[in-house]
Each structure stands twice: as C-alpha cells, then as structure tokens.
Design a protein around this motif. Structure first.
Motif, PDB file in Angstrom:
ATOM      1  N   ASP A 229       0.864  -1.132  -0.035  1.00  0.00           N
ATOM      2  CA  ASP A 229      -0.106  -0.091  -0.090  1.00  0.00           C
ATOM      3  C   ASP A 229       0.730   1.295   0.025  1.00  0.00           C
ATOM      4  O   ASP A 229       0.431   2.317  -0.419  1.00  0.00           O
ATOM      5  CB  ASP A 229      -0.993   0.053   1.127  1.00  0.00           C
ATOM      6  CG  ASP A 229      -2.011  -0.900   1.357  1.00  0.00           C
ATOM      7  OD1 ASP A 229      -2.568  -1.577   0.095  1.00  0.00           O
ATOM      8  OD2 ASP A 229      -2.524  -1.517   2.285  1.00  0.00           O
ATOM      9  N   THR A 230       1.863   1.273   0.619  1.00  0.00           N
ATOM     10  CA  THR A 230       2.625   2.554   0.913  1.00  0.00           C
ATOM     11  C   THR A 230       3.286   2.995  -0.631  1.00  0.00           C
ATOM     12  O   THR A 230       3.752   4.002  -0.782  1.00  0.00           O
ATOM     13  CB  THR A 230       4.006   2.208   1.694  1.00  0.00           C
ATOM     14  OG1 THR A 230       4.691   0.979   1.250  1.00  0.00           O
ATOM     15  CG2 THR A 230       3.510   1.881   2.930  1.00  0.00           C
ATOM     16  N   TYR A 231       3.517   2.085  -1.505  1.00  0.00           N
ATOM     17  CA  TYR A 231       4.339   2.413  -2.866  1.00  0.00           C
ATOM     18  C   TYR A 231       3.406   3.478  -3.441  1.00  0.00           C
ATOM     19  O   TYR A 231       4.153   4.664  -3.956  1.00  0.00           O
ATOM     20  CB  TYR A 231       4.232   1.179  -3.805  1.00  0.00           C
ATOM     21  CG  TYR A 231       4.569   1.795  -5.114  1.00  0.00           C
ATOM     22  CD1 TYR A 231       5.588   2.351  -5.489  1.00  0.00           C
ATOM     23  CD2 TYR A 231       3.542   1.511  -6.005  1.00  0.00           C
ATOM     24  CE1 TYR A 231       5.888   2.761  -6.963  1.00  0.00           C
ATOM     25  CE2 TYR A 231       3.575   2.232  -7.516  1.00  0.00           C
ATOM     26  CZ  TYR A 231       5.066   2.672  -7.767  1.00  0.00           C
ATOM     27  OH  TYR A 231       5.049   3.433  -8.952  1.00  0.00           O
ATOM     28  N   ALA A 232       1.904   3.431  -3.840  1.00  0.00           N
ATOM     29  CA  ALA A 232       1.401   4.397  -4.418  1.00  0.00           C
ATOM     30  C   ALA A 232       1.434   5.770  -3.757  1.00  0.00           C
ATOM     31  O   ALA A 232       1.469   6.678  -4.581  1.00  0.00           O
ATOM     32  CB  ALA A 232       0.051   3.920  -4.596  1.00  0.00           C
ATOM     33  N   SER A 233       1.436   5.863  -2.470  1.00  0.00           N
ATOM     34  CA  SER A 233       1.400   6.941  -1.797  1.00  0.00           C
ATOM     35  C   SER A 233       3.004   7.779  -2.012  1.00  0.00           C
ATOM     36  O   SER A 233       3.008   8.860  -1.820  1.00  0.00           O
ATOM     37  CB  SER A 233       1.131   6.990  -0.438  1.00  0.00           C
ATOM     38  OG  SER A 233       1.926   6.105   0.362  1.00  0.00           O
ATOM     39  N   LEU A 234       3.913   7.010  -2.144  1.00  0.00           N
ATOM     40  CA  LEU A 234       5.517   7.484  -2.271  1.00  0.00           C
ATOM     41  C   LEU A 234       5.665   7.849  -3.756  1.00  0.00           C
ATOM     42  O   LEU A 234       6.699   8.442  -3.949  1.00  0.00           O
ATOM     43  CB  LEU A 234       6.216   6.421  -1.549  1.00  0.00           C
ATOM     44  CG  LEU A 234       6.111   6.301  -0.040  1.00  0.00           C
ATOM     45  CD1 LEU A 234       7.087   5.063   0.097  1.00  0.00           C
ATOM     46  CD2 LEU A 234       6.397   7.777   0.792  1.00  0.00           C
ATOM     47  N   SER A 235       4.934   7.077  -4.738  1.00  0.00           N
ATOM     48  CA  SER A 235       5.253   7.306  -6.093  1.00  0.00           C
ATOM     49  C   SER A 235       5.216   8.806  -6.446  1.00  0.00           C
ATOM     50  O   SER A 235       4.176   9.361  -6.508  1.00  0.00           O
ATOM     51  CB  SER A 235       4.534   6.275  -7.021  1.00  0.00           C
ATOM     52  OG  SER A 235       4.668   6.746  -8.190  1.00  0.00           O
ATOM     53  N   PRO A 236       6.672   9.248  -7.032  1.00  0.00           N
ATOM     54  CA  PRO A 236       6.671  10.754  -7.496  1.00  0.00           C
ATOM     55  C   PRO A 236       5.895  10.824  -8.935  1.00  0.00           C
ATOM     56  O   PRO A 236       4.851  11.744  -9.196  1.00  0.00           O
ATOM     57  CB  PRO A 236       8.215  10.934  -7.755  1.00  0.00           C
ATOM     58  CG  PRO A 236       8.746  10.052  -7.083  1.00  0.00           C
ATOM     59  CD  PRO A 236       7.866   8.734  -6.970  1.00  0.00           C
ATOM     60  N   LEU A 237       5.590   9.573  -9.544  1.00  0.00           N
ATOM     61  CA  LEU A 237       4.847   9.777 -10.880  1.00  0.00           C
ATOM     62  C   LEU A 237       3.519   9.472 -10.727  1.00  0.00           C
ATOM     63  O   LEU A 237       2.728  10.280 -11.273  1.00  0.00           O
ATOM     64  CB  LEU A 237       5.344   8.421 -11.849  1.00  0.00           C
ATOM     65  CG  LEU A 237       4.949   8.590 -13.129  1.00  0.00           C
ATOM     66  CD1 LEU A 237       6.090   7.850 -13.923  1.00  0.00           C
ATOM     67  CD2 LEU A 237       3.584   7.880 -13.669  1.00  0.00           C
ATOM     68  N   LEU A 238       2.988   8.725  -9.922  1.00  0.00           N
ATOM     69  CA  LEU A 238       1.379   8.585  -9.742  1.00  0.00           C
ATOM     70  C   LEU A 238       0.863   9.679  -9.053  1.00  0.00           C
ATOM     71  O   LEU A 238      -0.296  10.192  -9.136  1.00  0.00           O
ATOM     72  CB  LEU A 238       1.065   7.424  -8.639  1.00  0.00           C
ATOM     73  CG  LEU A 238       1.434   5.725  -9.542  1.00  0.00           C
ATOM     74  CD1 LEU A 238       1.408   4.932  -8.495  1.00  0.00           C
ATOM     75  CD2 LEU A 238       0.460   6.029 -10.578  1.00  0.00           C
ATOM     76  N   SER A 239       1.672  10.532  -8.223  1.00  0.00           N
ATOM     77  CA  SER A 239       1.434  11.832  -7.627  1.00  0.00           C
ATOM     78  C   SER A 239       1.118  13.072  -8.551  1.00  0.00           C
ATOM     79  O   SER A 239       0.481  14.158  -8.271  1.00  0.00           O
ATOM     80  CB  SER A 239       2.253  12.369  -6.523  1.00  0.00           C
ATOM     81  OG  SER A 239       3.476  12.713  -6.867  1.00  0.00           O
ATOM     82  N   ARG A 240       1.514  12.874  -9.885  1.00  0.00           N
ATOM     83  CA  ARG A 240       1.342  13.982 -10.925  1.00  0.00           C
ATOM     84  C   ARG A 240       0.133  14.141 -11.381  1.00  0.00           C
ATOM     85  O   ARG A 240      -0.686  13.142 -11.504  1.00  0.00           O
ATOM     86  CB  ARG A 240       2.391  13.739 -12.171  1.00  0.00           C
ATOM     87  CG  ARG A 240       4.073  14.146 -11.762  1.00  0.00           C
ATOM     88  CD  ARG A 240       4.937  13.471 -12.568  1.00  0.00           C
ATOM     89  NE  ARG A 240       4.326  13.464 -13.926  1.00  0.00           N
ATOM     90  CZ  ARG A 240       5.159  12.772 -15.125  1.00  0.00           C
ATOM     91  NH1 ARG A 240       6.315  12.254 -14.466  1.00  0.00           N
ATOM     92  NH2 ARG A 240       4.252  12.727 -16.188  1.00  0.00           N
ATOM     93  N   SER A 241      -0.434  15.213 -11.701  1.00  0.00           N
ATOM     94  CA  SER A 241      -1.855  15.380 -12.176  1.00  0.00           C
ATOM     95  C   SER A 241      -2.011  15.121 -13.715  1.00  0.00           C
ATOM     96  O   SER A 241      -3.133  15.182 -14.229  1.00  0.00           O
ATOM     97  CB  SER A 241      -2.315  16.515 -11.494  1.00  0.00           C
ATOM     98  OG  SER A 241      -1.586  17.800 -12.170  1.00  0.00           O
ATOM     99  N   ASP A 242      -0.954  15.279 -14.536  1.00  0.00           N
ATOM    100  CA  ASP A 242      -0.890  15.490 -16.112  1.00  0.00           C
ATOM    101  C   ASP A 242      -1.286  14.142 -16.379  1.00  0.00           C
ATOM    102  O   ASP A 242      -0.752  12.827 -15.860  1.00  0.00           O
ATOM    103  CB  ASP A 242       0.398  15.880 -16.701  1.00  0.00           C
ATOM    104  CG  ASP A 242       1.554  15.042 -15.947  1.00  0.00           C
ATOM    105  OD1 ASP A 242       1.807  14.785 -14.789  1.00  0.00           O
ATOM    106  OD2 ASP A 242       2.489  14.620 -17.055  1.00  0.00           O
TER     107      ASP A 242
END
Length: 244
Positions: A229-242
């Motif tokens: 579960d922690t990966y998605a919250s730490l991912s710089p790429l997934l946190s981007r809105s584009d």
C-alpha cells in the motif's frame, strides 16, 4: 408564438445531440468508437481502467486489478514513451504463476503472459521486500522505460531506465535488466513450487525472452507492482496530475 416554438425546438435539439463541450459518451465498435474499438473520453481514470481490464479478458485470478489500475494511470502520464506497449509485472502474486503481462494498449490485446523471477533478497516464493540500493539483490518497484538491448553474460538482455527518484532511479547503476534465465522457466516452479531468484533483475523464461524483449525494447513502459500500500503514496509519478 412562432418564436417560442422555435426556441423550444432548439432546446430539445441541444439536449438530444449531446453537450457543447464535445465530450462523447463511452461507445463500442460500430457506434462511433476509435480504431481500437473503444472511446474512453470523459470517463474517470478508474472507470477507464476497469473497462479496459474487462475488454482484455482479465480478472483478479490472473492479475490483481489494483496493479492494472496503477499501471494504466502511470502509463498515461509518461509522455516519454515511444511505443503503445505496457509491460506489467505483478509481484503480489506467487513466482509459481504467470505474473508478467505484455499488453498492446493501442489494439487492446494481451500479447504475452509468462513467469518472471524476482530478486533473491526480496523474498522466496513471494517478493515482499524491495530496494533501490546497489548490492541489495532486491527488486525495485515502480515505472521504467525500456531502453537498448545488448548481449551479456545472461544472453540477449534489455536495459531498463527507472523513472522514480528514490524508488528505482538507480536501476542503471545496479545493472537491473530484463534477461533470460533457466531458473525463471515454468519447469522450475513445477518442481520446486517457486522460481529461482535473480540479483534483482526481472528474469524471464528463455523460450520467450527474445520475442518479449524485441516487442518491448526502446521506449515502452514497464511497471513493477510490489503489492504494498505504501508504494502508491510514495510514487512521484503517480502523484502527478498530468495525463497523456
């Protein structure tokens, strides 16, 4: 009276002809769909990935849907990709089962489905620990772009470029590549209940390695799902809105 009637007709025409923004509803082949048979315009990303998951004939017994949803989301954000190919490795599953999927995103087809090994220090049957550190002999999760091929000690191999700082951006330094290996062959899993393990590389069966490497090389997206579960919250790429 005539003016009122004309206004009423115009209003009804607007209602039944769709909205003025140009957004179209989801359609299937034969009903205004694009070349791949699907129009996802205007749908929330989660809904898009769910529909595509179904259209690919996948289910949770074959592939964790969360893995697919994250892979799809990240894939759409990677503008640097040169191919409409997505390779997904689901490390939440046992190494004894097929957990690598190569998907033609343009034509909506699963091209390959096969076994893949994980790093020796990531776990035994399951990969449970990950690292971005050289010498850890662990797998790295997240998004990569495939790069050039070369002939090394393991044979015909494919270099990978990690796209996520602090998660997999040391892949080059660690020599994390896709390569063939006998310990990744399904016969190994049949005998031992699990595959052998690598030094951190996603090693695949020799029988299909060249075909897969030639299909995904030079600019396609590869995603390794860690099942944590922690990966998605730490991912710089997934946190981007584009999105692309």
């Amino acid at each position: 009276m005539i003016l009122t009637l004309k206004l009423l007709i115009a209003s009804l025409t607007l209602i039944f002809s769709g909205n003025s923004s140009g957004t179209q509803p989801f359609t299937v082949a034969g009903e205004g769909a694009d070349a791949s048979g699907t129009d996802y315009t205007g749908l929330p990303p989660y809904r898009e990935s769910s529909l595509l998951f179904d259209r690919l004939g996948l289910d949770d017994e074959q592939l964790n849907f969360e893995a697919f949803d994250l892979a799809y989301t990240g894939y759409r954000k990677i503008k640097e990709r040169d191919k409409e190919i997505l390779t997904l490795i689901d490390y939440s599953r046992s190494s004894a089962v097929e957990r690598l999927f190569v998907i033609d995103m343009e034509n909506e087809q699963v091209l390959y489905r096969t076994h893949v090994a994980h790093g020796r220090n990531s776990g035994e049957e399951y990969a449970v620990s990950f690292s971005n550190v050289k010498g850890s002999y662990k797998s790295s999760p997240g998004f990569f772009l495939t790069d050039e091929t070369y002939h090394g000690q393991a044979g015909y191999s494919l270099r990978l470029e990690g796209l996520e700082k602090g998660i997999n951006d040391k892949a080059r330094q660690r020599a994390i590549v896709m390569h063939p290996s006998k310990y990744a062959d399904p016969s190994m899993a049949a005998r031992r209940g699990m595959l052998g393990r690598s030094l951190g590389c996603p090693a695949i069966p020799p029988k299909v390695s060249r075909e897969i490497i030639d299909t995904i090389k030079e600019g396609s997206v590869l995603f390794i799902y860690p099942g944590q579960d922690t990966y998605a919250s730490l991912s710089p790429l997934l946190s981007r809105s584009d999105m692309t």
